[in-house]
Design a protein around this motif. Structure first.
Motif, PDB file in Angstrom:
ATOM      1  N   THR A 185       0.861  -1.173   0.000  1.00 16.37           N
ATOM      2  CA  THR A 185       0.000   0.000   0.000  1.00 16.37           C
ATOM      3  C   THR A 185       0.900   1.226   0.000  1.00 16.37           C
ATOM      4  OG1 THR A 185      -1.818   1.094   1.211  1.00 16.37           O
ATOM      5  CG2 THR A 185      -0.208  -0.097   2.539  1.00 16.37           C
ATOM      6  N   TYR A 186       0.411   2.345   0.452  1.00 13.43           N
ATOM      7  CA  TYR A 186       1.214   3.561   0.514  1.00 13.43           C
ATOM      8  C   TYR A 186       0.730   4.373   1.701  1.00 13.43           C
ATOM      9  CZ  TYR A 186      -2.972   5.003  -2.019  1.00 13.43           C
ATOM     10  OH  TYR A 186      -4.282   5.210  -2.392  1.00 13.43           O
ATOM     11  N   ASP A 187       1.580   5.259   2.191  1.00  9.47           N
ATOM     12  CA  ASP A 187       1.200   6.072   3.339  1.00  9.47           C
ATOM     13  C   ASP A 187       0.357   7.262   2.916  1.00  9.47           C
ATOM     14  OD1 ASP A 187       1.885   4.911   5.704  1.00  9.47           O
ATOM     15  OD2 ASP A 187       3.531   6.260   6.191  1.00  9.47           O
ATOM     16  N   GLU A 188      -0.540   7.662   3.806  1.00 13.00           N
ATOM     17  CA  GLU A 188      -1.266   8.919   3.666  1.00 13.00           C
ATOM     18  C   GLU A 188      -0.973   9.774   4.900  1.00 13.00           C
ATOM     19  OE1 GLU A 188      -4.990   8.062   0.758  1.00 13.00           O
ATOM     20  OE2 GLU A 188      -5.385   7.784   2.893  1.00 13.00           O
ATOM     21  N   VAL A 189      -1.352  11.044   4.821  1.00  7.48           N
ATOM     22  CA  VAL A 189      -1.016  12.004   5.872  1.00  7.48           C
ATOM     23  C   VAL A 189      -2.188  12.140   6.844  1.00  7.48           C
ATOM     24  CG1 VAL A 189      -0.106  14.303   6.364  1.00  7.48           C
ATOM     25  CG2 VAL A 189       0.307  13.251   4.124  1.00  7.48           C
ATOM     26  N   MET A 190      -1.894  11.979   8.135  1.00  2.29           N
ATOM     27  CA  MET A 190      -2.876  12.233   9.185  1.00  2.29           C
ATOM     28  C   MET A 190      -2.859  13.722   9.502  1.00  2.29           C
ATOM     29  SD  MET A 190      -2.078   9.251  11.983  1.00  2.29           S
ATOM     30  CE  MET A 190      -3.115  10.048  13.209  1.00  2.29           C
ATOM     31  N   VAL A 191      -3.981  14.399   9.287  1.00  6.70           N
ATOM     32  CA  VAL A 191      -4.057  15.829   9.594  1.00  6.70           C
ATOM     33  C   VAL A 191      -5.274  16.090  10.477  1.00  6.70           C
ATOM     34  CG1 VAL A 191      -2.957  16.391   7.392  1.00  6.70           C
ATOM     35  CG2 VAL A 191      -5.449  16.488   7.572  1.00  6.70           C
ATOM     36  N   ASN A 192      -5.200  17.137  11.240  1.00  4.39           N
ATOM     37  CA  ASN A 192      -6.319  17.527  12.086  1.00  4.39           C
ATOM     38  C   ASN A 192      -7.546  17.799  11.216  1.00  4.39           C
ATOM     39  OD1 ASN A 192      -7.966  19.912  13.372  1.00  4.39           O
ATOM     40  ND2 ASN A 192      -6.952  18.866  15.063  1.00  4.39           N
ATOM     41  N   SER A 193      -8.685  17.247  11.614  1.00  2.96           N
ATOM     42  CA  SER A 193      -9.887  17.333  10.776  1.00  2.96           C
ATOM     43  C   SER A 193     -10.411  18.757  10.629  1.00  2.96           C
ATOM     44  CB  SER A 193     -10.991  16.432  11.345  1.00  2.96           C
ATOM     45  OG  SER A 193     -11.256  16.774  12.694  1.00  2.96           O
ATOM     46  N   GLY A 194     -10.014  19.657  11.531  1.00  5.34           N
ATOM     47  CA  GLY A 194     -10.462  21.042  11.440  1.00  5.34           C
ATOM     48  C   GLY A 194      -9.436  21.975  10.829  1.00  5.34           C
ATOM     49  N   VAL A 271      -8.234  13.258   9.747  1.00  5.50           N
ATOM     50  CA  VAL A 271      -8.582  12.642   8.466  1.00  5.50           C
ATOM     51  C   VAL A 271      -7.281  12.265   7.764  1.00  5.50           C
ATOM     52  CG1 VAL A 271     -10.762  13.851   8.171  1.00  5.50           C
ATOM     53  CG2 VAL A 271      -8.650  14.902   7.334  1.00  5.50           C
ATOM     54  N   LEU A 272      -7.372  11.317   6.848  1.00  3.66           N
ATOM     55  CA  LEU A 272      -6.223  10.905   6.047  1.00  3.66           C
ATOM     56  C   LEU A 272      -6.303  11.562   4.678  1.00  3.66           C
ATOM     57  CD1 LEU A 272      -5.994   7.092   6.884  1.00  3.66           C
ATOM     58  CD2 LEU A 272      -4.435   8.878   7.626  1.00  3.66           C
ATOM     59  N   LYS A 273      -5.198  12.183   4.273  1.00  2.00           N
ATOM     60  CA  LYS A 273      -5.148  12.865   2.985  1.00  2.00           C
ATOM     61  C   LYS A 273      -4.036  12.252   2.128  1.00  2.00           C
ATOM     62  CE  LYS A 273      -7.525  15.738   2.351  1.00  2.00           C
ATOM     63  NZ  LYS A 273      -8.945  15.773   2.002  1.00  2.00           N
ATOM     64  N   PRO A 274      -4.301  12.066   0.837  1.00  5.79           N
ATOM     65  CA  PRO A 274      -3.274  11.481  -0.038  1.00  5.79           C
ATOM     66  C   PRO A 274      -2.126  12.449  -0.292  1.00  5.79           C
ATOM     67  CG  PRO A 274      -5.220  12.100  -1.304  1.00  5.79           C
ATOM     68  CD  PRO A 274      -5.574  12.296   0.132  1.00  5.79           C
ATOM     69  N   MET A 275      -0.943  11.877  -0.543  1.00  4.21           N
ATOM     70  CA  MET A 275       0.235  12.653  -0.885  1.00  4.21           C
ATOM     71  C   MET A 275       0.370  12.747  -2.398  1.00  4.21           C
ATOM     72  SD  MET A 275       3.250  11.426   1.721  1.00  4.21           S
ATOM     73  CE  MET A 275       2.709   9.765   2.083  1.00  4.21           C
ATOM     74  N   GLU A 276       0.883  13.861  -2.846  1.00  7.74           N
ATOM     75  CA  GLU A 276       1.145  14.026  -4.272  1.00  7.74           C
ATOM     76  C   GLU A 276       2.179  13.010  -4.747  1.00  7.74           C
ATOM     77  OE1 GLU A 276       1.288  18.113  -6.431  1.00  7.74           O
ATOM     78  OE2 GLU A 276       3.351  17.634  -5.827  1.00  7.74           O
ATOM     79  N   ARG A 277       3.123  12.690  -3.855  1.00  5.17           N
ATOM     80  CA  ARG A 277       4.193  11.739  -4.196  1.00  5.17           C
ATOM     81  C   ARG A 277       4.304  10.711  -3.061  1.00  5.17           C
ATOM     82  NH1 ARG A 277      10.073  11.975  -4.332  1.00  5.17           N
ATOM     83  NH2 ARG A 277       9.989  13.832  -3.031  1.00  5.17           N
ATOM     84  N   PRO A 278       3.405   9.731  -3.031  1.00  2.00           N
ATOM     85  CA  PRO A 278       3.392   8.779  -1.914  1.00  2.00           C
ATOM     86  C   PRO A 278       4.562   7.801  -1.970  1.00  2.00           C
ATOM     87  CG  PRO A 278       1.792   8.121  -3.556  1.00  2.00           C
ATOM     88  CD  PRO A 278       2.333   9.450  -4.007  1.00  2.00           C
ATOM     89  N   TYR A 279       4.934   7.274  -0.810  1.00  2.00           N
ATOM     90  CA  TYR A 279       5.945   6.225  -0.738  1.00  2.00           C
ATOM     91  C   TYR A 279       5.269   4.917  -0.329  1.00  2.00           C
ATOM     92  CZ  TYR A 279       5.686   7.764   4.122  1.00  2.00           C
ATOM     93  OH  TYR A 279       5.219   8.147   5.360  1.00  2.00           O
ATOM     94  N   GLU A 280       5.934   3.825  -0.631  1.00  2.00           N
ATOM     95  CA  GLU A 280       5.317   2.504  -0.505  1.00  2.00           C
ATOM     96  C   GLU A 280       5.449   1.926   0.901  1.00  2.00           C
ATOM     97  OE1 GLU A 280       6.900  -1.331  -2.405  1.00  2.00           O
ATOM     98  OE2 GLU A 280       5.444  -0.603  -3.878  1.00  2.00           O
ATOM     99  N   VAL A 281       4.462   1.135   1.268  1.00  2.00           N
ATOM    100  CA  VAL A 281       4.474   0.369   2.509  1.00  2.00           C
ATOM    101  C   VAL A 281       4.199  -1.089   2.156  1.00  2.00           C
ATOM    102  CG1 VAL A 281       3.463   0.061   4.802  1.00  2.00           C
ATOM    103  CG2 VAL A 281       3.551   2.347   3.772  1.00  2.00           C
ATOM    104  N   GLU A 282       5.028  -2.002   2.673  1.00  2.00           N
ATOM    105  CA  GLU A 282       4.787  -3.429   2.450  1.00  2.00           C
ATOM    106  C   GLU A 282       4.551  -4.108   3.791  1.00  2.00           C
ATOM    107  OE1 GLU A 282       7.049  -5.799  -0.457  1.00  2.00           O
ATOM    108  OE2 GLU A 282       7.631  -7.062   1.243  1.00  2.00           O
ATOM    109  N   ILE A 283       3.533  -4.956   3.842  1.00  2.00           N
ATOM    110  CA  ILE A 283       3.193  -5.708   5.046  1.00  2.00           C
ATOM    111  C   ILE A 283       3.266  -7.195   4.722  1.00  2.00           C
ATOM    112  CG2 ILE A 283       1.364  -6.203   6.722  1.00  2.00           C
ATOM    113  CD1 ILE A 283       0.380  -3.324   6.279  1.00  2.00           C
ATOM    114  N   GLY A 284       3.933  -7.959   5.579  1.00  5.41           N
ATOM    115  CA  GLY A 284       4.086  -9.388   5.320  1.00  5.41           C
ATOM    116  C   GLY A 284       4.345 -10.179   6.588  1.00  5.41           C
TER     117      GLY A 284
END
Length: 321
Positions: A185-194, A271-284
């Motif tokens: 998957t990829y990371d998203e940014v946690m930002v304050n909802s307000g 809320v989670l917001k997408p990044m313009e240039r996301p980096y990858e996350v691997e879970i296994g």
């Protein structure tokens, strides 16, 4: 004291290399060097002599190896005793220790899987960091006969590149374990909802780098430092609760895998917001073949498979199997 730093110290002492110890523990060389500096500061002594092309233990460092090993062993015994006391039939055949990286536990394990784990008499669950999971797995194969508790580690790699984690994964494979990637998957940014950031569709590197960042103390720290500058990182902590509180108070931003949009309970504070240039996350998962093929693990995996195969069209991840 951060118990991880004691593991790190022993690996640096064994390999005589910051870089090699970092690879064994899934973190960057800069992160390992920073951890050793913090440990020296906390202990109030110099553990290593650092030269341009080599590293050696100081006399104090040499003397502290044996006691550090005892502390690490005692800590592992403490965890095992606590797990045994919380389990109705500890050590019986079929009991499985599931060591889970905390970010993977937060974002990857769906509620049905968590309920299955908590209700099962065959699973002992423990939240750990990647390096601790690796140590627990390696320690498990040194135990003899029926006393060995089958162990499976749930790993989370940020910006996963095989060469980044080659040494650590290879050390597990050489000990007889298999590493089976499950999803990317990829990371998203946690930002304050307000906050103003919550109204943006996509966050650019420039916008993200202008915010105070609170990161985990894993390899993610070095990824964020390279991308946004070390000065942008206000704090690194393995505690999600602390990271969430800082986001909820609008004091910082943080990060979660995008799959949390599907799996995490709704939280009005961020809320989670997408990044313009996301980096990858691997879970296994990593474990011995017979443990990965055990009935109880297959039951857990079937729950995960059912969910993740049904939500592939979300575009938030891809399955590796």
């Amino acid at each position: 004291m951060n118990i991880e730093y004691l593991h790190y110290f022993l690996d640096v002492a064994k390999t005589h290399s910051i870089a090699q110890a970092a690879k064994l523990n899934f973190i960057s060389s800069q992160g390992m060097s920073r951890a050793m500096g913090e440990l020296e500061k906390e202990l109030g002594c110099q553990l290593f002599f650092r030269y341009s092309n080599k590293l050696s233990l100081s006399p104090v460092g040499e003397e502290l190896i044996s006691i550090t090993s005892r502390v690490v062993d005692d800590y592992r015994e403490l965890l095992e005793l606590a797990a045994a006391k919380c389990h109705p039939e500890p050590g019986r055949e079929g009991t499985l220790l599931l060591d889970c990286q905390n970010v993977a536990m937060l974002a990857f394990l769906i509620q049905e899987a968590k309920e299955f784990i908590l209700a099962s008499d065959e699973i002992i669950f423990r939240e750990s960091q990647n390096s601790q999971i690796r140590q627990d797995l390696l320690a498990s194969v040194s135990e003899q006969g029926a006393s060995r508790i089958p162990s499976i580690g749930l790993f989370c790699f940020f910006n996963h590149e095989r060469n980044t984690d080659e040494a650590a994964i290879t050390s597990l494979e050489e000990a007889g374990f298999q590493y089976r990637p499950y999803l990317r998957t990829y990371d998203e940014v946690m930002v304050n909802s307000g906050s103003a950031l919550a109204s943006m569709d996509v966050l650019s590197d420039e916008v993200i780098g202008a915010q105070p960042i609170v990161a985990t103390n894993s390899h993610l720290y070095s990824i964020l430092a390279r991308r946004y500058g070390q000065s942008a990182i206000s704090l690194s902590s393995p505690s999600f609760s602390l990271r969430r509180q800082l986001v909820a108070s609008n004091a910082a931003i943080s990060f979660l895998p995008a799959i949390a949009e599907l799996t995490a309970p709704e939280d009005p504070s961020f809320v989670l917001k997408p990044m313009e240039r996301p980096y990858e996350v691997e879970i296994g998962f990593a474990g011995l073949e017979k443990d990965l093929d055990s009935d109880v693990f297959k039951s857990l995996k079937a729950i995960l498979d059912s969910f993740y195969e049904a939500h592939l069209d979300s575009g938030l991840y891809e399955l590796c199997h």
